[in-house]
Design an enzyme around this catalytic site. Structure first.
Site, PDB file in Angstrom:
ATOM      1  N   ASP A  96      12.643   9.353  -5.427  1.00  0.00           N
ATOM      2  CA  ASP A  96      11.406   8.740  -4.962  1.00  0.00           C
ATOM      3  C   ASP A  96      11.797   7.420  -4.307  1.00  0.00           C
ATOM      4  OD1 ASP A  96       8.609   7.967  -4.903  1.00  0.00           O
ATOM      5  OD2 ASP A  96       8.347   9.323  -6.592  1.00  0.00           O
ATOM      6  N   ASP A 192       6.889   6.950  -1.183  1.00  0.00           N
ATOM      7  CA  ASP A 192       5.689   6.395  -1.802  1.00  0.00           C
ATOM      8  C   ASP A 192       4.810   5.700  -0.751  1.00  0.00           C
ATOM      9  OD1 ASP A 192       4.537   5.799  -4.525  1.00  0.00           O
ATOM     10  OD2 ASP A 192       4.645   3.757  -3.733  1.00  0.00           O
ATOM     11  N   GLU A 260       4.152  10.617   1.115  1.00  0.00           N
ATOM     12  CA  GLU A 260       2.839  10.415   0.519  1.00  0.00           C
ATOM     13  C   GLU A 260       2.048   9.606   1.536  1.00  0.00           C
ATOM     14  OE1 GLU A 260       0.797   8.723  -3.575  1.00  0.00           O
ATOM     15  OE2 GLU A 260       2.270   7.472  -2.591  1.00  0.00           O
ATOM     16  N   HIS A 321       1.542  13.057 -10.873  1.00  0.00           N
ATOM     17  CA  HIS A 321       1.504  12.039 -11.911  1.00  0.00           C
ATOM     18  C   HIS A 321       0.403  11.007 -11.712  1.00  0.00           C
ATOM     19  CE1 HIS A 321       3.476  10.300  -8.534  1.00  0.00           C
ATOM     20  NE2 HIS A 321       3.389   9.102  -9.091  1.00  0.00           N
ATOM     21  N   ASP A 322      -0.385  11.161 -10.659  1.00  0.00           N
ATOM     22  CA  ASP A 322      -1.488  10.226 -10.410  1.00  0.00           C
ATOM     23  C   ASP A 322      -2.853  10.882 -10.594  1.00  0.00           C
ATOM     24  OD1 ASP A 322       0.232   8.164  -9.630  1.00  0.00           O
ATOM     25  OD2 ASP A 322       0.231   8.813  -7.540  1.00  0.00           O
TER      26      ASP A 322
END
Ligand code: NOJ
Length: 532
Positions: A96, A192, A260, A321-322
């Site tokens: 990431d 990210d 993302e 995970h969000d």
């Protein structure tokens, strides 16, 4: 077709995957011990949420050293071993990369905030007078710093100051950080909040918008503000291409950039680049908010086919995970989850599955006030009954509870007396060990689908055509490559539906309810993959 367009991705949140040293926190050695599980399931690529050095205020999305590993996860040696161990099993590994901001404890920021004339003074965004930009998640984006008598900009949370990419040194340093890991063998990065990185050069005020109370994928605003000048700037689209050329320096094997990005299709296409010279893949987050119906998915598939024809490839994600775990949306129903798995692994897309999704792990029940998630702390004034009604998770702890391996202590995640987040209460049927033994389990549906995806190239790279069925509850599409043609039928209703097919069927490759024959009748919530 390149590996990244045909692959299947499994996301691991390292803190919650497997704890090898009994401290209640998942770690790299723990992950290494579980790689055979992932390999046997059939995933081809693993993406890891960050495990770099970090004060863990946002659990790794606040990096304090991009070239080191947080001690609770392991060492640099463990990271190198992990890369090798993934490769030895023939899988790819994605790290990431959080380029937009660092931790406020990163030595760069510590230096930057110390004075107006140190070598890193311009590495972050400093202003004497803030403009009207608001944070993506909280009310304030500008924070006063006494040492400089100035404000710094943090587009996410106050302890995550944004880097200044208009300073060429910053850009080159981050590119070199990417190179550092690529040289160690990493196959690419999940990027990210990539759409936030470069800001308007004049920091013009964002326009007010009454319609923008709540952000959406199409209009990522919120807080009554259009993010006209703080998101998706032209220079940011160009950054995708610059980063792509860095990645392309490593062509053997080719590497992947998975973005993302929040924005509508037109924005996403700009990041992919007209000549496919930007990011390779971008999550299509609108589907996170799916409606469990044939008509919803028929429309969505047509929309994706229209916007992302070959050589582009959509990236489909139902959980991460969000977000609130996808199964919550369908009443925690495992049969519905199997149908979703069938859809996700057979439409023309790269599927990305969040660990725990393969066993139908449900969302946790941790109240907002007890949340460790920094977002939960920002919003802890909201009454719990309102939180429970929201379509988005503001206590992300609930989708990050420890992985459920078996029915032992802490679901087999850890031997510690206390795990970093409590283990969820649904472990009796939602655990790996039990589902491995049950050939009809959700886990085995994933495994079987990943297998047929691998041996039938039409499912990876074939064209897709929606087929009219005469019944609104049935979604049907073909995947065709060369002489290979597969038909996928999904019955979204609870009732039996007859769906005769005029073309002869050569073979039933897969059936959700494991029926090896297909006589034109689809049981409720059943789906099949047929070879024509
Ligand atoms: C998106 C990540 O997925 C999320 O977990 C994180 O909190 C923010 N970006 C900030 O880095």
């Amino acid at each position: 077709m390149a590996w990244y367009h045909t692959t299947s991705i499994y996301q691991i949140y390292p803190r919650s995957y497997y704890d090898s040293n009994g401290d209640g926190i998942g770690d790299l050695q723990g992950i290494i011990q579980k790689l055979d599980y992932i390999k046997e399931l059939g995933f081809e690529t693993i993406w890891f949420s960050p495990f770099y050095s970090s004060p863990q205020q946002d659990f790794g999305y606040d990096i304090a050293d991009y070239k080191n590993i947080a001690p609770e996860y392991g060492t640099m040696q463990d990271a190198v071993q992990l890369i090798e161990a993934v490769h030895q099993r023939g899988m790819k590994i994605l790290f990431d990369m959080v380029m937009n901001h660092t931790s406020a404890q990163h030595p760069w920021f510590v230096e930057s905030k110390a004075s107006k004339n140190n070598p890193k003074a311009d590495w972050y965004i400093w202003k004497d007078k803030p403009n009207n930009w608001k944070s993506i998640v909280g009310p304030k984006a500008w924070h006063y710093c006494e040492e400089r008598n100035q404000y710094y900009y943090a587009g996410f949370l106050p302890f995550q100051p944004d880097l200044n990419y208009r300073n060429p040194e910053v850009k080159q340093t981050m590119f070199d950080t990417c190179r550092f890991w690529l040289e160690k063998g990493v196959d690419g990065f999940r990027l990210d909040i990539f759409n936030c990185i470069i800001k308007d050069k004049d920091f013009k005020d964002n326009p007010f918008s009454i319609m923008q109370a709540i952000p959406s994928q199409e209009y990522p605003g919120g807080n009554f503000q259009l993010r006209k000048y703080s998101l998706n700037q032209d220079e940011n689209f160009a950054l995708a291409q610059e980063l792509r050329s860095v990645i392309d320096e490593f062509s053997n094997p080719p590497r992947l950039l998975l973005g993302e990005v929040f924005g509508g299709h037109d924005t996403i296409k700009k990041y992919l680049g007209k000549q496919q010279d930007g990011l390779h893949l971008i999550f299509l987050f609108d589907i996170l908010f799916y409606k469990f119906s044939a008509s919803f998915f028929r429309k969505k598939i047509l929309e994706y086919e229209h916007h992302y024809p070959f050589p582009n490839m959509p990236t489909i994600v139902f959980s991460n995970h969000d977000a609130i775990r996808s199964i919550h949306r369908i009443g925690n129903n495992l049969e519905k989850a199997k149908l979703l798995a069938l859809l996700q692994l057979t439409i023309r897309a790269v599927p990305c599955i969040y660990s725990g999704e393969e066993i139908g792990m449900t969302n946790g029940n941790i109240p907002l006030k007890k949340g460790k998630d920094p977002l939960a702390k920002v919003y802890n004034w909201i009454p719990q009954f309102i939180v429970n009604l929201l379509p988005v998770g503001i206590n992300r702890d609930n989708c990050r509870t420890p992985m459920q391996w078996n029915t032992n202590k802490n679901a087999g995640f850890s031997t510690a007396d206390k795990t970093w987040l409590p283990v969820n209460t649904d472990i009796s049927e939602r655990n790996v060990a039990i589902q491995q033994k049950d050939e009809h389990s959700l886990l085995n549906v994933f495994k079987h689908l990943l297998q047929i995806r691998k041996i039938n190239p039409a499912l990876q790279s074939g064209s897709l055509e929606i087929i009219p069925t005469g019944n609104k509850q049935i979604l049907a599409y073909t995947r065709t490559l060369g002489g290979e043609k597969l038909l996928v039928l999904l019955n979204f209703s609870n009732s039996k539906i007859t769906n005769h097919i005029s073309t002869p069927i050569k073979e039933v490759l897969f059936s959700v309810n494991s029926n090896p024959t297909f006589k034109g009748i689809l049981e409720g919530l059943n789906g099949v993959v047929l070879k024509l």
